[in-house]
Design a protein around this motif. Structure first.
Motif, mmCIF file in Angstrom:
data_model
loop_
_atom_site.group_PDB
_atom_site.id
_atom_site.type_symbol
_atom_site.label_atom_id
_atom_site.label_comp_id
_atom_site.label_asym_id
_atom_site.label_seq_id
_atom_site.Cartn_x
_atom_site.Cartn_y
_atom_site.Cartn_z
ATOM 1 N N ALA A 120 24.168 41.416 30.133
ATOM 2 C CA ALA A 120 25.415 42.261 28.802
ATOM 3 C C ALA A 120 26.777 42.533 29.208
ATOM 4 O O ALA A 120 27.788 42.414 28.560
ATOM 5 C CB ALA A 120 25.133 43.522 28.136
ATOM 6 N N LEU A 121 26.396 42.398 30.929
ATOM 7 C CA LEU A 121 27.518 42.849 31.425
ATOM 8 C C LEU A 121 28.758 41.390 32.121
ATOM 9 O O LEU A 121 29.671 41.366 32.165
ATOM 10 C CB LEU A 121 27.351 43.973 32.569
ATOM 11 N N ALA A 122 27.653 40.963 32.595
ATOM 12 C CA ALA A 122 28.838 39.451 32.928
ATOM 13 C C ALA A 122 29.407 38.460 31.651
ATOM 14 O O ALA A 122 29.119 38.291 30.596
ATOM 15 C CB ALA A 122 27.383 38.365 33.080
ATOM 16 N N GLY A 123 31.042 37.894 32.196
ATOM 17 C CA GLY A 123 31.520 38.125 31.300
ATOM 18 C C GLY A 123 32.172 38.886 30.734
ATOM 19 O O GLY A 123 33.124 38.243 29.661
ATOM 20 N N ALA A 124 31.709 39.672 30.361
ATOM 21 C CA ALA A 124 32.526 40.358 28.863
ATOM 22 C C ALA A 124 33.639 41.493 29.504
ATOM 23 O O ALA A 124 34.290 41.767 28.564
ATOM 24 C CB ALA A 124 31.280 41.791 28.231
ATOM 25 N N GLY A 125 33.997 40.823 30.940
ATOM 26 C CA GLY A 125 35.347 42.255 30.786
ATOM 27 C C GLY A 125 35.063 43.599 30.721
ATOM 28 O O GLY A 125 33.449 43.889 30.617
ATOM 29 N N PRO A 126 36.019 44.090 31.242
ATOM 30 C CA PRO A 126 35.825 45.621 31.496
ATOM 31 C C PRO A 126 34.378 46.557 30.447
ATOM 32 O O PRO A 126 35.128 46.202 29.020
ATOM 33 C CB PRO A 126 37.079 46.597 31.531
ATOM 34 N N LEU A 127 33.721 46.874 30.071
ATOM 35 C CA LEU A 127 32.466 48.079 29.354
ATOM 36 C C LEU A 127 32.639 49.335 29.503
ATOM 37 O O LEU A 127 32.561 49.769 30.574
ATOM 38 C CB LEU A 127 31.648 47.242 28.547
ATOM 39 N N THR A 128 32.679 49.960 28.558
ATOM 40 C CA THR A 128 32.584 51.551 28.522
ATOM 41 C C THR A 128 30.989 51.600 28.668
ATOM 42 O O THR A 128 30.176 50.418 28.164
ATOM 43 C CB THR A 128 33.031 52.298 27.469
ATOM 44 N N SER A 129 30.116 52.557 29.496
ATOM 45 C CA SER A 129 29.105 52.831 29.018
ATOM 46 C C SER A 129 28.513 53.062 27.778
ATOM 47 O O SER A 129 27.076 52.006 27.803
ATOM 48 C CB SER A 129 28.271 54.118 30.144
ATOM 49 N N GLN A 130 29.220 53.492 26.504
ATOM 50 C CA GLN A 130 28.688 52.881 24.796
ATOM 51 C C GLN A 130 28.753 51.334 24.455
ATOM 52 O O GLN A 130 27.873 50.992 24.263
ATOM 53 C CB GLN A 130 29.020 53.949 24.381
ATOM 54 N N GLU A 131 29.690 50.958 24.468
ATOM 55 C CA GLU A 131 29.999 49.335 24.884
ATOM 56 C C GLU A 131 28.928 48.625 25.411
ATOM 57 O O GLU A 131 27.916 47.973 24.798
ATOM 58 C CB GLU A 131 31.096 49.330 24.952
ATOM 59 N N LEU A 132 28.276 49.128 26.428
ATOM 60 C CA LEU A 132 27.133 48.474 27.338
ATOM 61 C C LEU A 132 25.666 48.484 26.348
ATOM 62 O O LEU A 132 25.039 47.963 26.206
ATOM 63 C CB LEU A 132 27.559 48.927 28.271
ATOM 64 N N ALA A 133 25.738 50.055 26.109
ATOM 65 C CA ALA A 133 24.184 50.623 25.722
ATOM 66 C C ALA A 133 24.300 50.209 24.484
ATOM 67 O O ALA A 133 22.673 48.855 24.377
ATOM 68 C CB ALA A 133 24.633 52.084 25.389
ATOM 69 N N ASP A 134 25.216 49.897 23.644
ATOM 70 C CA ASP A 134 25.289 49.330 22.498
ATOM 71 C C ASP A 134 24.282 47.543 23.087
ATOM 72 O O ASP A 134 23.983 46.967 21.874
ATOM 73 C CB ASP A 134 26.334 49.255 21.875
ATOM 74 N N ARG A 135 25.346 46.898 23.281
ATOM 75 C CA ARG A 135 25.357 45.982 23.882
ATOM 76 C C ARG A 135 23.709 44.961 23.998
ATOM 77 O O ARG A 135 23.280 44.447 23.422
ATOM 78 C CB ARG A 135 25.660 44.875 24.414
ATOM 79 N N ALA A 136 23.355 45.708 25.281
ATOM 80 C CA ALA A 136 21.498 45.679 25.701
ATOM 81 C C ALA A 136 20.447 46.877 24.524
ATOM 82 O O ALA A 136 19.748 46.452 25.045
ATOM 83 C CB ALA A 136 21.448 46.449 26.857
ATOM 84 N N SER A 137 21.714 47.346 23.550
ATOM 85 C CA SER A 137 20.177 48.602 22.501
ATOM 86 C C SER A 137 19.056 49.111 23.468
ATOM 87 O O SER A 137 17.826 49.601 22.966
ATOM 88 C CB SER A 137 19.040 47.598 22.209
ATOM 89 N N CYS A 138 20.088 49.590 24.745
ATOM 90 C CA CYS A 138 19.808 50.876 25.322
ATOM 91 C C CYS A 138 20.276 52.888 25.171
ATOM 92 O O CYS A 138 21.560 52.344 24.142
ATOM 93 C CB CYS A 138 20.252 50.587 26.423
ATOM 94 N N ALA A 139 20.204 53.253 25.454
ATOM 95 C CA ALA A 139 20.209 54.948 24.849
ATOM 96 C C ALA A 139 21.829 55.242 25.860
ATOM 97 O O ALA A 139 21.265 54.754 27.268
ATOM 98 C CB ALA A 139 19.911 56.114 25.765
ATOM 99 N N GLU A 140 22.580 55.798 25.343
ATOM 100 C CA GLU A 140 24.194 55.219 26.204
ATOM 101 C C GLU A 140 23.581 56.315 27.745
ATOM 102 O O GLU A 140 24.230 55.793 28.173
ATOM 103 C CB GLU A 140 25.331 56.386 25.951
ATOM 104 N N ARG A 141 23.198 57.947 27.027
ATOM 105 C CA ARG A 141 23.198 58.681 29.109
ATOM 106 C C ARG A 141 21.608 57.720 29.892
ATOM 107 O O ARG A 141 23.276 58.418 30.347
ATOM 108 C CB ARG A 141 22.460 59.452 28.427
ATOM 109 N N TYR A 142 21.180 57.075 29.952
ATOM 110 C CA TYR A 142 20.828 56.577 30.943
ATOM 111 C C TYR A 142 21.321 55.013 31.023
ATOM 112 O O TYR A 142 21.406 55.136 32.631
ATOM 113 C CB TYR A 142 19.368 55.946 29.934
ATOM 114 N N VAL A 143 22.266 54.480 29.668
ATOM 115 C CA VAL A 143 23.386 53.308 30.857
ATOM 116 C C VAL A 143 24.246 54.100 31.839
ATOM 117 O O VAL A 143 24.092 53.334 32.756
ATOM 118 C CB VAL A 143 23.509 52.543 29.517
ATOM 119 N N ARG A 144 24.733 54.990 31.327
ATOM 120 C CA ARG A 144 26.080 55.698 32.333
ATOM 121 C C ARG A 144 25.063 56.639 34.125
ATOM 122 O O ARG A 144 26.212 55.604 34.364
ATOM 123 C CB ARG A 144 26.354 57.236 31.578
ATOM 124 N N GLU A 145 24.372 56.233 33.587
ATOM 125 C CA GLU A 145 23.782 56.771 34.527
ATOM 126 C C GLU A 145 23.665 55.205 35.888
ATOM 127 O O GLU A 145 23.766 55.869 37.059
ATOM 128 C CB GLU A 145 22.576 57.643 34.915
#
Length: 367
Positions: free
Chosen positions: A54-79
């Motif tokens: 989900a990160l590859a080739g996407a440019g800079p992402l916030t933790s929430q944006e990555l969490a949304d892309r990967a269908s995961c919980a933001e707090r875990y993704v941020r850590e």
């Protein structure tokens, strides 16, 4: 009258003097190793959850944006992201509080077809931890641990990790480095892939050389079943087949090429395996031996790669060789000289190193 403190009176005369600088340096080295090994679980999770992709080739992402892309919980993704930044696996942009995967990092972490894709290797490390008690018993008893006795994560991890390495090198570099072998493969010969595992090496060759017929052999029945399934998926059943067999009893088809990919050092009697190869090889046939890179002397095998191979050898390779009788337990750091001696004893007159990389020795033998 004053007396000396009790500690000074009872202190052993041979107590070593500790160099505080050296101690601190070594402690930090050990902490670095602990940090790297603990980061492995995050790498494995990042792969399984699709975070790297989900990160590859996407440019800079916030933790929430990555969490949304990967269908995961933001707090875990941020850590998880911050742990990746701490280890140098993900880039962080403080001004925008965003995270980014560089193209180079993506090759290692997100591209499953890349020759340097690494996440699958952590399944091998996980299997070693699961089997720690078996290893401890082997150390104390001197008995072996057969390949099929390990945790299930080992087989898929090894197969997936080596698949990409072979995909990038086997057909393009290693086979052309052998004398006259590519021409024979193009014309059509019988090929044995001994210790084929899931058959990735066999199928790579079968796809590249449709006029030749490829036979994969392994002692591990589940791996052979997996190889047959992969051959059917790829439509390669016409020139690739797989059988359960040992390195000393597979069918004699007078092979023009016999391959041992990262497996000869695992065998309990490598000389017998080489002798059998000589017996079933065509008069002008070639043995392709691919082994982990190693220098011939212990003092020259001091590197992260050598350490990785010695660990695998301690936990996997040597135990399996012992389980097969342990006539000669080569280990994964055998080196070219010891391997050459194996083939000399087996009656081969020609042995040379065709390709040398930081990770592999690619060796050629003929009778």
């Amino acid at each position: 009258m004053q007396t000396q403190p009790l500690l000074r009176q009872t202190k052993p005369m041979n107590t070593p003097v500790i160099d505080q600088t050296k101690l601190e340096s070594f402690v930090m080295r050990a902490i670095g190793d602990l940090s790297a090994s603990s980061g492995g679980i995050l790498i494995s999770l990042g792969h399984k959850l699709g975070l790297y992709k989900a990160l590859a080739g996407a440019g800079p992402l916030t933790s929430q944006e990555l969490a949304d892309r990967a269908s995961c919980a933001e707090r875990y993704v941020r850590e998880w992201l911050n742990g990746q930044v701490a280890g140098g696996y993900v880039q962080y942009h403080a001004v925008s509080s965003t995270y980014e995967l560089t193209p180079e990092q993506a090759m290692v972490l997100a591209d499953e077809d890349s020759p340097v894709f690494i996440p699958h290797a952590w399944s091998v490390q996980a299997s070693m931890w699961f089997d720690e008690d078996k290893a401890a018993h082997a150390f104390r008893s001197g008995k072996g641990v057969g390949w099929g006795e390990h945790h299930d994560r080992l087989y898929c991890g090894v197969a997936a990790f080596y698949r990409n390495a072979y995909k990038g090198s086997l057909v393009a570099q290693w086979l052309p480095a052998l004398e006259g072998v590519v021409e024979k493969l193009e014309a059509g010969i019988e090929v044995a892939d001994v210790g084929c595992g899931h058959g990735h090496s066999t199928l790579l060759m079968a796809r590249a050389f449709p006029k030749s017929r490829f036979h994969g052999y392994d002692v591990h029945q589940p791996s052979i079943q997996e190889a047959r399934g992969l051959a059917a998926e790829d439509g390669l059943e016409g020139n690739a087949e797989f059988e359960v067999a040992r390195a000393t009893d597979y069918p004699d088809r007078k092979y023009g090429l016999i391959c041992f990919f990262d497996c000869l050092h695992d065998m309990g009697d490598p000389v017998a395996a080489a002798q059998y190869a000589a017996k079933v090889l065509s008069p002008d046939g070639t043995v392709l031996l691919v082994e982990p890179f190693a220098n011939d002397r212990t003092e020259d095998n001091i590197s992260p790669v050598a350490r990785l191979y010695y660990t695998g050898s301690t936990m996997l390779c040597c135990p399996h060789a012992v389980s097969e009788g342990g006539h000669m337990v080569l280990g994964a750091q055998a080196g070219e000289a010891r391997l050459a001696e194996v083939f000399r004893k087996a009656g081969f007159s020609h042995f040379r190193c065709a390709v040398k990389t930081p990770f592999n020795l690619v060796l050629e033998a003929r009778r």
